[in-house]
Every structure is written in structure tokens, then in C-alpha cells.
Motif scaffolding. Structure first.
Motif, PDB file in Angstrom:
ATOM      1  N   PRO B  42      19.238 -13.068  10.642  1.00 13.60           N
ATOM      2  CA  PRO B  42      19.312 -14.507  10.921  1.00 13.60           C
ATOM      3  C   PRO B  42      20.737 -15.062  10.910  1.00 13.60           C
ATOM      4  O   PRO B  42      20.939 -16.230  11.187  1.00 13.60           O
ATOM      5  CB  PRO B  42      18.518 -15.107   9.764  1.00 13.60           C
ATOM      6  CG  PRO B  42      18.766 -14.164   8.640  1.00 13.60           C
ATOM      7  CD  PRO B  42      18.884 -12.790   9.257  1.00 13.60           C
ATOM      8  N   THR B  43      21.724 -14.229  10.565  1.00 11.08           N
ATOM      9  CA  THR B  43      23.100 -14.725  10.540  1.00 11.08           C
ATOM     10  C   THR B  43      23.613 -14.850  11.966  1.00 11.08           C
ATOM     11  O   THR B  43      23.027 -14.307  12.889  1.00 11.08           O
ATOM     12  CB  THR B  43      24.012 -13.779   9.735  1.00 11.08           C
ATOM     13  OG1 THR B  43      23.814 -12.449  10.230  1.00 11.08           O
ATOM     14  CG2 THR B  43      23.660 -13.822   8.269  1.00 11.08           C
ATOM     15  N   ILE B  72      12.936 -13.268  13.561  1.00 12.17           N
ATOM     16  CA  ILE B  72      14.172 -13.597  12.851  1.00 12.17           C
ATOM     17  C   ILE B  72      13.874 -13.623  11.358  1.00 12.17           C
ATOM     18  O   ILE B  72      13.033 -14.395  10.895  1.00 12.17           O
ATOM     19  CB  ILE B  72      14.727 -14.946  13.358  1.00 12.17           C
ATOM     20  CG1 ILE B  72      15.053 -14.809  14.855  1.00 12.17           C
ATOM     21  CG2 ILE B  72      15.972 -15.343  12.557  1.00 12.17           C
ATOM     22  CD1 ILE B  72      15.589 -16.058  15.496  1.00 12.17           C
ATOM     23  N   ASP B  74      14.544 -14.876   8.516  1.00 12.84           N
ATOM     24  CA  ASP B  74      15.281 -15.969   7.865  1.00 12.84           C
ATOM     25  C   ASP B  74      14.923 -16.147   6.392  1.00 12.84           C
ATOM     26  O   ASP B  74      15.676 -16.755   5.644  1.00 12.84           O
ATOM     27  CB  ASP B  74      15.076 -17.287   8.630  1.00 12.84           C
ATOM     28  CG  ASP B  74      13.623 -17.749   8.608  1.00 12.84           C
ATOM     29  OD1 ASP B  74      12.730 -16.888   8.450  1.00 12.84           O
ATOM     30  OD2 ASP B  74      13.397 -18.956   8.754  1.00 12.84           O
ATOM     31  N   GLY B  77      17.514 -14.468   4.515  1.00 11.83           N
ATOM     32  CA  GLY B  77      18.783 -15.112   4.865  1.00 11.83           C
ATOM     33  C   GLY B  77      18.966 -16.437   4.140  1.00 11.83           C
ATOM     34  O   GLY B  77      20.073 -16.795   3.737  1.00 11.83           O
ATOM     35  N   MET B  78      17.856 -17.147   3.959  1.00  8.23           N
ATOM     36  CA  MET B  78      17.959 -18.445   3.289  1.00  8.23           C
ATOM     37  C   MET B  78      18.118 -18.286   1.772  1.00  8.23           C
ATOM     38  O   MET B  78      18.463 -19.231   1.081  1.00  8.23           O
ATOM     39  CB  MET B  78      16.762 -19.332   3.650  1.00  8.23           C
ATOM     40  CG  MET B  78      16.864 -19.794   5.110  1.00  8.23           C
ATOM     41  SD  MET B  78      15.724 -21.139   5.558  1.00  8.23           S
ATOM     42  CE  MET B  78      14.153 -20.306   5.514  1.00  8.23           C
ATOM     43  N   ARG B  94      18.067 -24.349   6.871  1.00  9.38           N
ATOM     44  CA  ARG B  94      17.123 -24.323   7.994  1.00  9.38           C
ATOM     45  C   ARG B  94      17.844 -24.684   9.300  1.00  9.38           C
ATOM     46  O   ARG B  94      17.555 -24.115  10.356  1.00  9.38           O
ATOM     47  CB  ARG B  94      15.973 -25.298   7.709  1.00  9.38           C
ATOM     48  CG  ARG B  94      14.817 -25.174   8.676  1.00  9.38           C
ATOM     49  CD  ARG B  94      13.520 -25.705   8.084  1.00  9.38           C
ATOM     50  NE  ARG B  94      13.106 -24.939   6.919  1.00  9.38           N
ATOM     51  CZ  ARG B  94      12.459 -23.772   6.974  1.00  9.38           C
ATOM     52  NH1 ARG B  94      12.149 -23.236   8.141  1.00  9.38           N
ATOM     53  NH2 ARG B  94      12.122 -23.132   5.873  1.00  9.38           N
ATOM     54  N   VAL B  97      19.679 -21.680  10.592  1.00  7.33           N
ATOM     55  CA  VAL B  97      18.737 -20.727  11.181  1.00  7.33           C
ATOM     56  C   VAL B  97      18.348 -21.173  12.580  1.00  7.33           C
ATOM     57  O   VAL B  97      18.330 -20.380  13.525  1.00  7.33           O
ATOM     58  CB  VAL B  97      17.485 -20.597  10.277  1.00  7.33           C
ATOM     59  CG1 VAL B  97      16.371 -19.842  11.005  1.00  7.33           C
ATOM     60  CG2 VAL B  97      17.847 -19.892   8.966  1.00  7.33           C
ATOM     61  N   ASN B 100      21.259 -20.654  14.950  1.00  4.57           N
ATOM     62  CA  ASN B 100      21.432 -19.238  15.276  1.00  4.57           C
ATOM     63  C   ASN B 100      20.328 -18.753  16.217  1.00  4.57           C
ATOM     64  O   ASN B 100      20.579 -17.939  17.113  1.00  4.57           O
ATOM     65  CB  ASN B 100      21.444 -18.393  14.007  1.00  4.57           C
ATOM     66  CG  ASN B 100      22.690 -18.665  13.162  1.00  4.57           C
ATOM     67  OD1 ASN B 100      23.664 -19.238  13.664  1.00  4.57           O
ATOM     68  ND2 ASN B 100      22.657 -18.270  11.906  1.00  4.57           N
ATOM     69  N   PHE B 121       9.755 -16.620  12.874  1.00  5.65           N
ATOM     70  CA  PHE B 121      10.610 -16.627  11.681  1.00  5.65           C
ATOM     71  C   PHE B 121       9.750 -16.177  10.507  1.00  5.65           C
ATOM     72  O   PHE B 121       8.654 -16.727  10.323  1.00  5.65           O
ATOM     73  CB  PHE B 121      11.137 -18.037  11.414  1.00  5.65           C
ATOM     74  CG  PHE B 121      11.921 -18.604  12.559  1.00  5.65           C
ATOM     75  CD1 PHE B 121      13.305 -18.457  12.604  1.00  5.65           C
ATOM     76  CD2 PHE B 121      11.283 -19.257  13.603  1.00  5.65           C
ATOM     77  CE1 PHE B 121      14.029 -18.969  13.669  1.00  5.65           C
ATOM     78  CE2 PHE B 121      12.004 -19.761  14.676  1.00  5.65           C
ATOM     79  CZ  PHE B 121      13.381 -19.613  14.715  1.00  5.65           C
ATOM     80  N   SER B 123      10.033 -16.822   7.502  1.00 12.89           N
ATOM     81  CA  SER B 123       9.825 -17.881   6.503  1.00 12.89           C
ATOM     82  C   SER B 123       8.483 -18.569   6.726  1.00 12.89           C
ATOM     83  O   SER B 123       7.932 -19.154   5.800  1.00 12.89           O
ATOM     84  CB  SER B 123      10.961 -18.901   6.554  1.00 12.89           C
ATOM     85  OG  SER B 123      10.984 -19.523   7.818  1.00 12.89           O
TER      86      SER B 123
END
Lengths: 403, 403
Positions: B42-43, B72, B74, B77-78, B94, B97, B100, B121, B123
Motif C-alpha cells: 500500500p505504500t 492492496i 492496507d 500499512g496503516m 486512509r 491509501v 496511492n 483493500f 482493511s
């Protein structure tokens, strides 16, 4: 001796390790009521004397004015066995947890001071936590350090599976100390690793790390193995007063002094040391020291009156009759379905017929192991030794063997 | 050749491993649109040709009528770096994300068919999950099996710390396949362990385990190391068409055939094999095969017109002038602040003065690396080699070195 010193002596009594003693001293000096945590399993409690070693230590902190937290680890209990392999370890419901907490309360307040006890459940904070919070918690420790824990190290070396969630449980326990802002955590020596986890997580959270105080595991009736249900070498705290007395009176002298140190709240270490010297010097019979211990234990869980009665019974039945010494041991064959009271007494030649046994039973003149038997359906099974009594003076010692 | 066989051949093209091929065959036979997952970081994305190996495989599945899930990751990543050690790895918001994901979309739909792509995603499902759910997920794998993963095994052996949450991430990735009910997961060979995790967790959840298809990592411009930003041996998919052509034209012949296999969508394996034979037999110049590849790659990311122009430029500037062969390389010292176009051309002796450069620039007669330069503020820095051109026939090759 200063107050601080006597407090430290009391709290250190019987302890295996205090990490760190100087930190405990500093916090005691602060004068505030410290928060003392001990964690308990949320599954159905059925406490024996082994568990009371910790409860006694909690009580000693209370007697010095500190606040005790009786923490029930229900968060993991309500997950059950998430691998699904252990079908007997079903997840506990909230109702199970409440019922077990109630049972705990009935048992532990025989030792703890209710006024200075907070009963808490770690689901309070863990039920609010998200998967992301758990990831963050897991980040605070490394795999290598977790594998240093004794049981993990052994299982890993023996190629026995360790499920990854088992690495999360010590972190959960450690985080409880953060949530509760504990000053001290108590536990058995086998809990040391988990208790230290609390220190690490508190430091990480910017709290002063808790003092860890570990207590040894109590040796059971055999004086060798740790007291446990599965080994059968225990005294349950719900056992009748006479059983507590009977069992305590049979332990060896060395074990008696150990039990005094870890189980007695009435006798100070100085007291115990004096008794010990008197026994060694022949001024005191070891049996009398043992009676005093048996009395204290029976009184704690059943009150003084019941304890006195139990000691009187023990004197009447076991001591004055010298049962253990004088009576021969009879082997009685017992079928797999067991043997009822009437044929048992007939087989032990204490009665001529089942109907005689029934008559005596109605007169409350029948005892098994010192306890009056009134239930004619009561059945005994192969594997035990018992003292049978009919009337005041007729005894038999029997060993029940498989027919 | 049956349709099924040709589908299997296409999907197997370039693949490192298919686990299990017979399962893939069975699902293709079912005739339904399969769910094909590939996970992405997700970066901030900035894709190069190496990433398109996977995108191409996704596209091939789409061309056969299957549904692709561009996932993704995320959720992790979060969380960022929960150990707090890597301060540069901040948790993504968010908004980050979403931004990106937008950048991804702009890039990947140059390869993927938007109609058959689901952007998801993780998440979506992990934000709903509780700490208890994470414990249950962690219970589904053992420490020992996790430590078998290559990088974990190496780090553990080298006594480098592995934080416990790192054991949770492969489980998170695996669980994504359960949540998405994937039929196939694609990834690089370095992802094999994580992709197999999806199989295990799906089986545990009562789903048919996904097929795992791994693609090799693309060798970069040097033909040896895997293509990567940090090694500088890459072609970014946002680079100008002429750069894509220039760089592709410089790769070795062996690497060209490898790139054909992994990067070309226009040329079938049979096509490529024929070209290869023709080159080997002297009927085709290898440069022509390379031009066809360079054209395909430039056209994919910039359209056919731009690709044709780039090839024309490359012919005019590089090939017809034999620049690489004939021109000496001049070292030009460059201050830290860089050198603007005018003094650079003066230093390269292509112009007598800054004002002459300005005049030529106004006439659009100045090129750097084949591209017209009109911005007099444009500044070049030490560290690169460039081809400078003024008018039709005057060239210089320069290497910019720190002054």
C-alpha cells in the motif's frame, strides 16, 4: 526493627524471588497503597492448599494496607482452544465466567480481605481491542526471547508443535499489568517469564515496571511432588474439617515445617523457629506442632468450632485408639461396580448381616474414615484404604482390592 | 491443441511453479470465471517493468475471461512499524491509501483490463476483526513452520531479532484469500511461503485451497540482478518512451529473449521461438528483434504513436549517427547545485556562449538524450551520462562529474 524492615520480612517470607527487592522497598517507603495483582484461570475453580500459598501472600499485602487485584483471565478462556484440537477445552461463555467467579469468591474470601480486593476480568480491556492492537502488542517482543521460555524451549527442541497464538498469551498477561497499572505481580515460580513480560510492557508503555514476586510451588502430601489434583496428593479447601486434619496429621515432619512457612498466617517465622527448636530439643512432641497446624488450616476453611471438633474426633478415633499402629489391614475384594456399605461392613467382620448394618446406620453408629455414614447407597471402589468403625469401640482397617 | 491446453500453456508461460497444476486444470475445466488475486504494497507505488511480470500474468487470466482482484494490503500499512524502531515507516492514513490506490490505478490499467479488475483493500475485513479473532488466526499455524520461511530461518540462525507480529503478517495475507474466496493467487517466487499460507487457511476454513502460481523475478538491465529501484537497473513504466526504447536497446541478447517471455503480451511463445531461430540462423538481425520488443513496451505505456516516434528518434540519434561508437566521452565538472543547459552546452563546446544556446533553444534545436529541451531553467546534476545535440549534426557525449 523498623516497620519497613518487618514489612519486607513478611512479604519476603517463603518467596522464591523478588525482582527487584530494592524497588519493592522504595515503593513500600512511598507510603501509598500499592496495587498487587495475581492472575487466575477462568476455568472452574476448585482450590487446594497449593493455591493458598499465593492467596496467603496476597493477604499479607492486604494486612499491610495494600490493594489486591484478583484478576480472572477470561479473555483467553472465552477463546477456548482456537486450534480446535482440544475439544474438551470449549470456549467459556460470559455466564460460565460469572459462575466461576462466584465460586472463586466463595473460596478465596476465606483467605483474602474482601474490603481490599478488586475482582477484575481482563476481557474488560481486551474485548475492546482490535486485531490491529493485537499486532502492535505482538510487535513488542521477539520470537527468540519468547523461545527462551522454559516450556517453549523444551517443546521446540523436542519438535513438538507450538501454535503461534501461544506466543500471544504471555503478552496478553503482561498487558494486563499495563491496563491495571500494577505495582507488584505475584505468581508461582513457573510464572516468572510471564510476570517479567509485564515489566517489559509497562516500561514500553512508560510506566514504572512492576515488582515480580514469585512463590514456590507447594509440595503435596507425599512431600516430594508439587500438590496437584492429578497426583491425588492434595487437600482441597472444601474438604471436611476432619479430612483436612486427618491428612495434615499424616505428613512428614520436614514437610510440616515447610507448610508452616508457606501456609500459616497465624504463626510468625519467629514462632515457627521456636517450635522447631523445641521439637528438636525434645521439649515439644512433633505431633503437637502438627496438631496446631492442622487446627489452623481446618479453622481457616471451616471456622474454629468445626476445627476443634475435628481435632477431638481425630484424637478419639485415630490417636486414642492407635488405629494406625494396632489394627491389621484386611484385603477386601470389590467388584467393578463397587461395594455398598452393608456388605463392606459384613466382609470386614464388623457385623453379622446387612440388616445389622442398617440398624446401626439408623443409630448413626457407622463411620468410614471418621465420618458418620447415613447413606445406604454409598458405594466404595477398589483402590483405597479405609478405617471402618461401628459403635464406639469396633474398628477395622481395610484395603479394597479389585475382585 | 484443445482450448484447455492452450489456456494452460498461456497461463504457465514464464511461471516458476504452479501448485498444483492439476487443480488449475480442473478449475479451468469448470468453465466458470475464476477469482485471481495478487497482493500489492500500500505504500507509494512507482512501478517498473519488474512489477509488470505479475500484471501481465493477471492480464492473461483476464483475457481468458477470469476475474482479477488487485488487492492492496492496507491493513498492515496503516499499522506502520509497530516496533517503533523504523521511524521512516510511518503508519499510512486512509487518505494516503486512497491516494496511492489512485496512483496504482493510473499505472496498472495500462496493463490490466479495468472491466475484469476488482480493486480491494484488506482493511475491509481486518478493520472489523477483534483481538480475539487475531488470536484465533494465530492458532492456525505453528512457530516451527513459520521459522521454516527462508528469510525467518536466516534471521533466526543469525540471531537477528524477529518481532512476533512478523509471524502474523503471512497469516493476514493468507486470510485475505479466505475472505476473497480466491481460486488462484499470483506472486513472485519470493512470496511462495505466504501464498501457500492462503492454501492452508482456506482448507482450514472449509474452502477448496487456492492454486498458487509464482512468477520469477525479472532480471534488470544488467541481466544479472533482479530489477530494482535501489540497484538502478530498471525501467520505470512512467519513463518517457524514448528512455524505454534507449534502455531496452542496450540490453544483451539473452536478456532480450527472457524479457520477451515475461514482458511481451503481443508475441506468443511460438512467435518468440521463431524469431529466436531466425536470429540464430542469421535471417534476422538481433537488433530488429530488440526494436520490436522496445516498441511493444513503449507502446504499452505511451501508446503506439509515441512509441513510433521514439523508435524514429532512436534511429536518427543513436543508430544512424552511431553515437555510442564514434563519440568520445567528455567529463564535465558540475557544482553541487547542478548545471543549467546553457553553461553545459558551452562546456561541451557545442556553443560559444550562453546566448547562442538560448537562441538555439528558441528554435527547438537543442536536445538532451534525444528529447527537445525548451526550459532554460532545466538543471542537470553530477552522476549521469548524457547525449547532447545542437542542430541536426552536432553531438557530444558527456559524463557529469562532481566539481
Amino acid at each position: 526493627m523498623t516497620d519497613l524492615q518487618s514489612a519486607l520480612d513478611l512479604l519476603g517470607r517463603g518467596a522464591d524471588e523478588i525482582i527487584k527487592r530494592e524497588e519493592l522497598e522504595a515503593r513500600l517507603k512511598s507510603g501509598r497503597a500499592l496495587r498487587i495483582k495475581a492472575g487466575f484461570d477462568p476455568t472452574a475453580p476448585d482450590l487446594h492448599l497449593g493455591h493458598t500459598v499465593l492467596l496467603n501472600k496476597m493477604r499479607q499485602f492486604q494486612d499491610l494496607g495494600h490493594q489486591v487485584i484478583f484478576l480472572i483471565g477470561d479473555f483467553t478462556g472465552m477463546i477456548g482452544d482456537p486450534t480446535g484440537k482440544n475439544i474438551t477445552r470449549k470456549p467459556l461463555t460470559r455466564e460460565d465466567v460469572q459462575a466461576n467467579a462466584q465460586t472463586y469468591a466463595e473460596q478465596v474470601f476465606k483467605v483474602l480481605d474482601k474490603e481490599r480486593t478488586e475482582v477484575r476480568f481482563n476481557s474488560e480491556w481486551f474485548a475492546q481491542m482490535t486485531a490491529a492492537d493485537m499486532v502492535k502488542l505482538a510487535a513488542q517482543h521477539t520470537v527468540a526471547r519468547m523461545l527462551e521460555r522454559d516450556d517453549f524451549a523444551k517443546r521446540y527442541a523436542a519438535q513438538q508443535p507450538i501454535a503461534i497464538h501461544e506466543f500471544l498469551y504471555p503478552l496478553v498477561q503482561g498487558y494486563d499489568s499495563v491496563a491495571l497499572r500494577c505495582d507488584v505481580e505475584l505468581g508461582g515460580t513457573d510464572q516468572k517469564f510471564n510476570l517479567l513480560m509485564g515489566r517489559a510492557l509497562q516500561e514500553h508503555a512508560g510506566q514504572a515496571p512492576q515488582i515480580v514476586l514469585t512463590m514456590p510451588l507447594l509440595e503435596g502430601l507425599d512431600g516430594v511432588n508439587k500438590m496437584s489434583k492429578s497426583l491425588g496428593n492434595y487437600i482441597g479447601i472444601d474438604e471436611p474439617a476432619l479430612d483436612i486434619v486427618n491428612k495434615t496429621m499424616k505428613i512428614g515432619d520436614d514437610l510440616m515445617w515447610r507448610w508452616y512457612e508457606l501456609l500459616s498466617l497465624d504463626h510468625s517465622l519467629a514462632d515457627i523457629e521456636r517450635m522447631r527448636r523445641e521439637v528438636a530439643g525434645g521439649q515439644r512432641h512433633p505431633r503437637d506442632a502438627k496438631i496446631a497446624l492442622a487446627f489452623e488450616l481446618a479453622a481457616r476453611f471451616h471456622g474454629k468450632a468445626a476445627a476443634e471438633e475435628a481435632i477431638t474426633q481425630w484424637n478419639a478415633v485415630v490417636r486414642e485408639q492407635r488405629i494406625d499402629v494396632d489394627l491389621p489391614l484386611l484385603d477386601i475384594p470389590v467388584p467393578e461396580s463397587g461395594l455398598r456399605i452393608a456388605p463392606l461392613f459384613v466382609a470386614a467382620k464388623l457385623a453379622a448381616s446387612n440388616s445389622e448394618v442398617s440398624r446401626k446406620m439408623a443409630e448413626r453408629a457407622l463411620r468410614v474414615d471418621g465420618t458418620v455414614v447415613e447413606d445406604r447407597e454409598k458405594t466404595l471402589h477398589a483402590g483405597g484404604e479405609h478405617l471402618l468403625q461401628i459403635g464406639k469401640r469396633a474398628f477395622a482397617r481395610v484395603r479394597l482390592v479389585a475382585a
